[in-house]
Design an enzyme around this catalytic site. Structure first.
Site, PDB file in Angstrom:
ATOM      1  N   HIS A 182     -18.888  13.629  10.934  1.00 22.64           N
ATOM      2  CA  HIS A 182     -17.979  14.671  11.417  1.00 22.64           C
ATOM      3  C   HIS A 182     -18.784  15.895  11.839  1.00 22.64           C
ATOM      4  O   HIS A 182     -18.581  16.442  12.924  1.00 22.64           O
ATOM      5  CB  HIS A 182     -17.004  15.023  10.300  1.00 22.64           C
ATOM      6  CG  HIS A 182     -16.007  16.086  10.648  1.00 22.64           C
ATOM      7  ND1 HIS A 182     -15.042  15.911  11.615  1.00 22.64           N
ATOM      8  CD2 HIS A 182     -15.815  17.328  10.136  1.00 22.64           C
ATOM      9  CE1 HIS A 182     -14.311  17.011  11.698  1.00 22.64           C
ATOM     10  NE2 HIS A 182     -14.753  17.881  10.817  1.00 22.64           N
ATOM     11  N   HIS A 212     -18.475  21.392   4.497  1.00 25.01           N
ATOM     12  CA  HIS A 212     -19.083  21.580   5.815  1.00 25.01           C
ATOM     13  C   HIS A 212     -18.661  22.932   6.382  1.00 25.01           C
ATOM     14  O   HIS A 212     -17.842  23.635   5.797  1.00 25.01           O
ATOM     15  CB  HIS A 212     -18.739  20.425   6.763  1.00 25.01           C
ATOM     16  CG  HIS A 212     -17.288  20.303   7.117  1.00 25.01           C
ATOM     17  ND1 HIS A 212     -16.318  19.938   6.197  1.00 25.01           N
ATOM     18  CD2 HIS A 212     -16.628  20.464   8.296  1.00 25.01           C
ATOM     19  CE1 HIS A 212     -15.142  19.875   6.799  1.00 25.01           C
ATOM     20  NE2 HIS A 212     -15.309  20.205   8.074  1.00 25.01           N
TER      21      HIS A 212
END
Length: 269
Positions: free
Chosen positions: A118, A58
């Protein structure tokens, strides 16, 4: 000399509690989520490894901050894999759910899982049983931690619940390589949620022993997390009762609702 074809996975500690994972066969290496270049380059040099690729889960800087410096230090271009739907510095190949990365050196096949929660664009990389992989492996970034899960910066409780359900469906012996050493604080919270969980109580003692020796508490396994991680146990009676008590609700109709309550509780714990 015969080359050791079994893959090794080594944690490179950075910052206060991050792990950059290095997957290698003694000659070629991949690194996962290199937030800092210097420790990576030092480890590669010490172990005489040739970097052949970078995997990114990410966009957060503590997972991407070292990419450009690493690339700039190399004499040849290497692929940088990362989520297709967000900007990743230096990324050369965007990946999405169901993609399979066939890495030649080190030899490994990685299936991409989209696991938002997240962040909206979070991915994980799963290596199933192969000739040079003794047990399945999951590189999950900040979605799943030992005894915890990532804070919901961009995603929703429903997304996180669905992402964790993908992990729960993996083989129980899957080694979970998460990106932070948050285990002791996660266990303290987990014990507040499930104070009578015998597996969790035992794990608490073992994890403390490891940290007292300055050893990592990870990798964990999917089977372990299904026994001790409240975010993977949102259908367990004691987790539900704790969530009801904290929320003041009379019912929580789904695992996602339970997760929403305990994640908000964890944020202020």
């Amino acid at each position: 000399m015969v080359k050791n074809t079994l893959l090794q996975v080594w944690p490179i500690p950075v910052f206060d509690d991050n792990y950059i994972w290095c997957i290698h066969d003694g000659e070629s290496a991949l690194v996962v989520d290199p937030g800092d270049a210097v420790p990576v380059l030092r480890y590669l040099q010490e172990q005489k490894l040739i970097l052949t690729g970078i995997l990114v889960t990410h966009h957060h800087t503590d997972h991407t901050g070292g990419i450009l410096q690493i690339l700039g230090s190399l004499n040849s271009a290497i692929p940088v894999y990362g989520p297709a739907t967000t900007d990743i510095p230096g990324r050369t190949q965007g990946v999405m759910e169901g993609d399979v990365l066939e890495i030649v050196a080190p030899r490994i096949s990685l299936k991409v899982l989209e696991v938002p929660g997240h962040t909206l664009s979070h991915v994980a990389y799963f290596a199933n049983m192969q000739a040079n992989v003794v047990e399945p492996m999951l590189f999950c970034g900040d979605t799943l931690f030992a005894s915890g899960c990532g804070r919901l910066f961009e995603g929703t409780p429903t997304q996180m619940s669905e992402s964790l359900a993908k992990f729960a469906a993996l083989p129980k012996n899957t080694l979970v390589y998460c990106a932070h050493e948050y285990t002791l604080s996660n266990i303290r919270f987990a014990l507040a949620v499930e104070p009578n969980n015998a597996n969790l109580i035992s794990w608490s003692k073992r994890a403390q022993e490891l940290r007292d020796k300055c050893l990592p508490t990870v990798p964990t396994t999917i089977g372990q997390e299904l026994q001790v991680n409240p975010f993977m146990r949102c259908d367990a009676k004691e987790v539900i009762q704790s969530a009801l008590s904290v929320s003041g609700e009379t019912s929580l109709p789904s695992s996602a609702h339970v997760l929403a309550v305990i994640r908000a509780w964890k944020d202020r714990f």
